[in-house]
Design a protein around this motif. Structure first.
Motif, short mmCIF file in Angstrom:
data_model
loop_
_atom_site.label_atom_id
_atom_site.label_comp_id
_atom_site.label_asym_id
_atom_site.label_seq_id
_atom_site.Cartn_x
_atom_site.Cartn_y
_atom_site.Cartn_z
N GLU A 137 6.34 -1.81 3.26
CA GLU A 137 5.68 -2.25 4.51
C GLU A 137 6.29 -3.52 5.09
OE1 GLU A 137 4.20 0.35 4.30
OE2 GLU A 137 2.86 0.54 2.60
N CYS A 164 -5.04 6.11 -5.77
CA CYS A 164 -4.06 5.03 -5.82
C CYS A 164 -4.52 3.99 -6.84
CB CYS A 164 -3.97 4.40 -4.42
SG CYS A 164 -3.07 2.85 -4.37
N ARG A 166 4.37 2.62 -6.21
CA ARG A 166 4.17 1.23 -5.75
C ARG A 166 5.20 0.32 -6.40
NH1 ARG A 166 0.25 -1.60 -3.88
NH2 ARG A 166 0.18 -3.10 -5.60
N PHE A 176 -4.73 -2.23 5.48
CA PHE A 176 -4.58 -1.25 6.57
C PHE A 176 -4.90 0.17 6.12
CE2 PHE A 176 -0.63 -1.78 4.33
CZ PHE A 176 -0.25 -0.48 4.05
N CYS A 177 -5.19 0.36 4.84
CA CYS A 177 -5.27 1.72 4.28
C CYS A 177 -6.63 2.03 3.69
CB CYS A 177 -4.19 1.87 3.21
SG CYS A 177 -4.28 3.40 2.29
N TRP A 190 -3.99 0.87 -6.79
CA TRP A 190 -4.29 -0.42 -6.16
C TRP A 190 -5.48 -0.31 -5.22
CZ3 TRP A 190 -3.94 -5.37 -6.64
CH2 TRP A 190 -3.99 -6.22 -5.55
N ASN A 191 -5.36 0.53 -4.20
CA ASN A 191 -6.48 0.83 -3.31
C ASN A 191 -6.99 -0.36 -2.51
OD1 ASN A 191 -7.67 3.16 -2.52
ND2 ASN A 191 -8.82 3.49 -4.41
N LYS A 192 -6.18 -1.38 -2.29
CA LYS A 192 -6.70 -2.57 -1.62
C LYS A 192 -5.88 -3.02 -0.41
CE LYS A 192 -8.27 -4.40 -6.03
NZ LYS A 192 -7.79 -5.24 -7.11
N CYS A 193 -4.87 -2.27 -0.01
CA CYS A 193 -4.09 -2.70 1.17
C CYS A 193 -5.03 -2.71 2.38
CB CYS A 193 -2.93 -1.75 1.42
SG CYS A 193 -1.75 -1.71 0.07
N LYS A 245 -1.10 -6.50 -0.10
CA LYS A 245 -0.30 -5.40 -0.64
C LYS A 245 -0.26 -5.44 -2.17
CE LYS A 245 2.14 -1.82 -0.31
NZ LYS A 245 1.70 -0.57 0.24
N TYR A 263 -7.61 6.32 0.04
CA TYR A 263 -8.18 6.73 -1.25
C TYR A 263 -9.38 5.87 -1.66
CZ TYR A 263 -3.69 9.15 -1.72
OH TYR A 263 -2.59 9.96 -1.54
S1 SF4 Z 1 -1.07 1.85 1.23
FE1 SF4 Z 1 -1.80 0.57 -0.47
S2 SF4 Z 1 -3.90 1.24 -0.88
FE2 SF4 Z 1 -2.93 2.82 0.40
S3 SF4 Z 1 -2.13 4.32 -1.05
FE3 SF4 Z 1 -0.45 2.88 -0.65
S4 SF4 Z 1 -0.62 1.29 -2.22
FE4 SF4 Z 1 -2.55 2.43 -2.20
#
Ligand code: SF4
Length: 380
Positions: A175, A28, A147, A35-36, A30-33, A187, A39
């Motif tokens: 979200e 991803c 995104r 809750f996630c 961004w990779n910073k949400c 997000k 990746y």
């Molecule tokens: S939830 Fe956020 S961090 Fe996870 S894959 Fe989607 S954009 Fe990337």
């Protein structure tokens, strides 16, 4: 004899369970949400057009193997396929299995992975789409994740070009539509970006499927979460709004927010109230879809204009239950034992008494919400 293999990423939306998975990016952008974690250990990569075409060639290779077992009038010799499959091993076997399943279902749908395919710019995606469609003229639907912040960067003309090349639907994890919630969960997008992105995708002729997470802002932001999503969805009028009830997983930043006391978990009732607020305040013909086991009331499905009354009735019926019955239902739903409120009628009296006893052992509302979250995180 050595066989080629192709890459497959970790996830796809449930609605793409019959699709061929083609990985065009990894990870991803961004990779910073909060809750996630999906990746976090993966550095984002956008594969070159040549590398993706090699994967498509590998898929063609397996399709040719599978086709030998399908007669011209479309009858498949599944036993022969299984025999051939049993001679293969590891990744090769997995590739054959995936292509065979796809072919048996008509080879119509493809999902492009991973988390943000629309980050693939410079014409590469269009090039790959043309190549894929030429290899498999049977393809009718090609979908992908994007995104909102990346989707915003493309023009309506770009989307028209992608549509022309074969991209039919974009899934986007909005979200929430509340800036406060989006900031809280990190997000990396604003509600205005979501609106701009959505309008461009739709104007380009591509279907849009966005996601809403009841409960993701915790108790303090519960109303904002629902009202913000209602505003965004009414502005954009996406084709689908899919419900993904939040589960606050351990080892995520969102869990840290909860553990440190900065966020209180929403109860199931509060999450259902978010859906009520969303439905009451939305003004569009978007199809609300509940296609995930984490959602408490899967019956809340329908168009946000014409099916409003029906969906609100489902919610009212839920709140009309005594609190103990709502808890029993939550427990059963979290163990996949019920699908709708009416299923409670089939519960035997002994089992009901046992479940009621289990519910009464945790009278505190916050403790109960934590217990339900523990059950939910099994599914993510
Ligand atoms: S939830 Fe956020 S961090 Fe996870 S894959 Fe989607 S954009 Fe990337």
């Amino acid at each position: 004899m050595s066989h080629p293999v192709f890459r497959v990423g970790p996830i796809r939306p449930p609605s793409e369970c019959e699709s061929l998975l083609l990985q065009v990016t990894q990870g991803c952008t961004w990779n910073k949400c909060k809750f996630c974690k999906l990746y976090r250990k993966t550095t984002f990569r956008a594969f070159s057009a040549d590398s993706i075409k090699q994967d498509i060639d590998a898929i063609v290779y397996y399709a040719d193997m599978v086709r030998k077992h399908i007669t011209p009038d479309g009858r498949a010799d599944v036993n022969a396929m299984n025999r051939e499959l049993s001679t293969l091993e590891g990744e090769v076997q997995h590739c054959y299995y995936m292509v065979a399943n796809w072919m048996l279902r008509g080879a119509e749908n493809v999902f492009l992975q991973d988390g943000n395919t629309l980050a693939l710019q410079d014409g590469r995606l269009t090039d790959v789409l043309h190549y894929l469609k030429a290899a498999f003229p049977s393809i009718k639907r090609i979908t992908s994740y994007g995104r909102a912040e990346s989707l915003c960067r493309l023009s309506v003309e770009d989307y028209k070009e992608l549509r022309e090349a074969g991209l039919t639907r974009i899934h986007s994890g909005y979200e929430s539509g509340s800036d406060e919630v989006l900031k809280f969960i990190n997000k990396g997008v604003t509600a205005e970006q979501e609106i701009e992105a959505g309008k461009k995708v739709k104007a380009g002729g591509i279907e849009l499927s966005v996601y809403f997470m009841p409960g993701v802002g915790g108790r303090a932001l519960s109303q904002q979460n629902a009202l913000g999503m209602a505003r965004v969805v009414s502005e954009v009028n996406p084709d689908f709004l899919r419900i993904r009830t939040v589960a606050v997983k351990r080892r995520t930043e969102l869990y840290e927010e909860f553990e440190s006391g900065r966020m209180e978990l929403c109860s199931d009732d509060e999450k259902v109230m978010e859906l009520k607020t969303l439905i009451e305040n939305s003004d569009c013909d978007t199809m609300l879809v509940s296609d995930h086991i984490m959602n408490l009331l899967p019956d809340i499905e329908g168009r946000l204009n014409t099916d409003k009354a029906k969906m609100l009735k489902t919610i009212d019926d839920y709140f009309a239950l005594p609190e103990l019955d709502r808890r029993v239902y939550q427990l059963l739903r979290r163990s996949c034992r019920v699908e709708r409120i009416s299923d409670l009628k089939h519960l035997g009296s002994t089992e009901r008494r046992m479940l009621e006893k289990a519910c009464l052992e945790t009278p505190d509302e916050k403790e109960w919400a934590i217990k339900m979250n523990e059950l939910l995180i099994k599914y993510v």
